[in-house]
Scaffold this motif. Sequence first.
Motif, short mmCIF file in Angstrom:
data_model
loop_
_atom_site.label_atom_id
_atom_site.label_comp_id
_atom_site.label_asym_id
_atom_site.label_seq_id
_atom_site.Cartn_x
_atom_site.Cartn_y
_atom_site.Cartn_z
N ASP A 162 0.85 -1.18 0.00
CA ASP A 162 0.00 0.00 0.00
C ASP A 162 0.89 1.23 0.00
O ASP A 162 2.08 1.15 0.32
N ARG A 165 -0.50 5.68 4.59
CA ARG A 165 -1.69 6.48 4.93
C ARG A 165 -1.39 7.31 6.18
O ARG A 165 -0.57 6.94 7.01
N TYR A 174 3.33 10.06 5.62
CA TYR A 174 2.24 9.54 4.80
C TYR A 174 2.28 10.15 3.40
O TYR A 174 3.00 11.11 3.13
N THR A 180 0.60 10.82 -4.71
CA THR A 180 0.12 9.46 -4.92
C THR A 180 0.58 8.89 -6.26
O THR A 180 0.99 7.73 -6.34
N CYS A 205 -5.94 -0.55 0.81
CA CYS A 205 -6.89 0.55 0.89
C CYS A 205 -7.21 1.11 -0.49
O CYS A 205 -6.63 0.72 -1.49
N PRO A 248 -6.31 5.20 10.52
CA PRO A 248 -6.23 6.61 10.11
C PRO A 248 -7.49 7.40 10.44
O PRO A 248 -7.42 8.60 10.68
N CYS A 300 -8.77 8.40 -0.70
CA CYS A 300 -8.80 7.92 0.69
C CYS A 300 -9.33 9.02 1.60
O CYS A 300 -8.87 10.16 1.55
N GLN A 303 -6.59 10.64 3.70
CA GLN A 303 -5.73 11.56 2.93
C GLN A 303 -6.45 12.88 2.69
O GLN A 303 -5.87 13.96 2.86
#
Length: 331
Positions: A162, A165, A174, A180, A205, A248, A300, A303
Motif C-alpha cells: 500500500d 496512509r 504519509y 500518490t 486501501c 487513520p 482515501c 488523505q
Amino acid sequence: MNLFVGYACNLRCPYCFARALHSLYPRWIDRDTFEKFLAWCIRVKLYRLAFIGGEPTLHPRLAEMVERTALAGVAVSIFTNGLGSPALMERLSGSATNFIVNCNPPELLSSGRQRRLHDNLTLLRASGARVTFSKNFSPRHVDYAYLLESIVRYDIPFVRCDISRPDAFGSNDYTPPGATARLLAAVAAFAEQCARLGVGTGMDCCLRMCEAEPEQRFFLERVFTKFTGICHPSLDIHPDLSVSYCLPLHDLRVPDVTVFSGEEALRLHFAEAARLFRGRDAAEECRTCREFMRRCQGGCMAQLRERGAPAKKYSGASRNHTLLREDCRVC
C-alpha cells in the motif's frame, strides 16, 4: 477484523500509522478484557482474526491468546516485524495460519535485527508456516529491490502493499494526495516484478482511481487481488475493545465491539456511518466523473481529511462516540 493488542513497538518506522495511538492506549490488552473479547468471538462464531500492534510479539501473553483463539475455531493471522524471539515465533507457528511480516528497508534495521529477521523467517518457513510480506510505499521509502531479494530468498507467495496512509494526527511519513501518482508508479513496477516471479500482490486501501495512469490501472486491476476506489471498514479493535473504521480514521469509532451481534453487523454500522463523509472532501472534478461514488469515492478519506482544514476532520464530537446511534447502544 484486527485486534490491536497494544501500540508499543520496538521500531520507529517513519510511515507507521499506528504508533501515534500509543499515547491514547498506553497499556496492553489485559487478561479480563481479552477474556471478554474471546467470549464474544465464540458467541458470534468469528471465523478469522488478525493480532496486530504496535508489535504484538512484545505482549507478554501473545502466545497464550493466539493459542486460545485458534482452539476456539478462529483462524489467526499475526502482523509482525519479525523480530520476536525465535522461541516465541516457533510456538506461534503451531497456532497461527499466516504471518504477515512487515519487511522494512535494511537502513531501518541494525545488523543485529537484520540477523534476527533472517533467523525467524528461516525458522517459520522451515516449520511450514505460511509467511507473506507487507510493504508500505512512503515518500521517503520507495525502494523495493531489497524486498524482491527477500521474496526469492524465503520463497514468499504473496505481498500485501500500500501507499502510506496518515496516522490519526497526520504526523507520520504519509502520502499526500499530490504524491500518490509517483508512489503508484513504484507500486505498479513492483507488482510487475512480483508477477514475473509468480508472486501474488494486493493493496489494502482505496485510491483515487485517476491517479493511476490508464495502463497502470489496467495492469493493477488485473494482477492485484484487491484494487479499488471505494474503501470498506477494516474494523480495527483497540486494547479497550473500542473499534475504529480504520486506524487513520480513529475517531470514527464505537466504544465496545461486544455489543454487536457479529462482524457483519459491525461492518454495516460503519458503512452507514461513513456515508456521512465518503466523497465529502473529494475534488470538484471528481464530482462530475462518471465513476464517482460508483467505482471511486474521490480518494482515501484519511488523505483528504489531512488536505482539508482541521474543522473538516471526522472527530467532531465522536470522542464521546456519538457516531454510535442510540438504538445501537441498547442493541
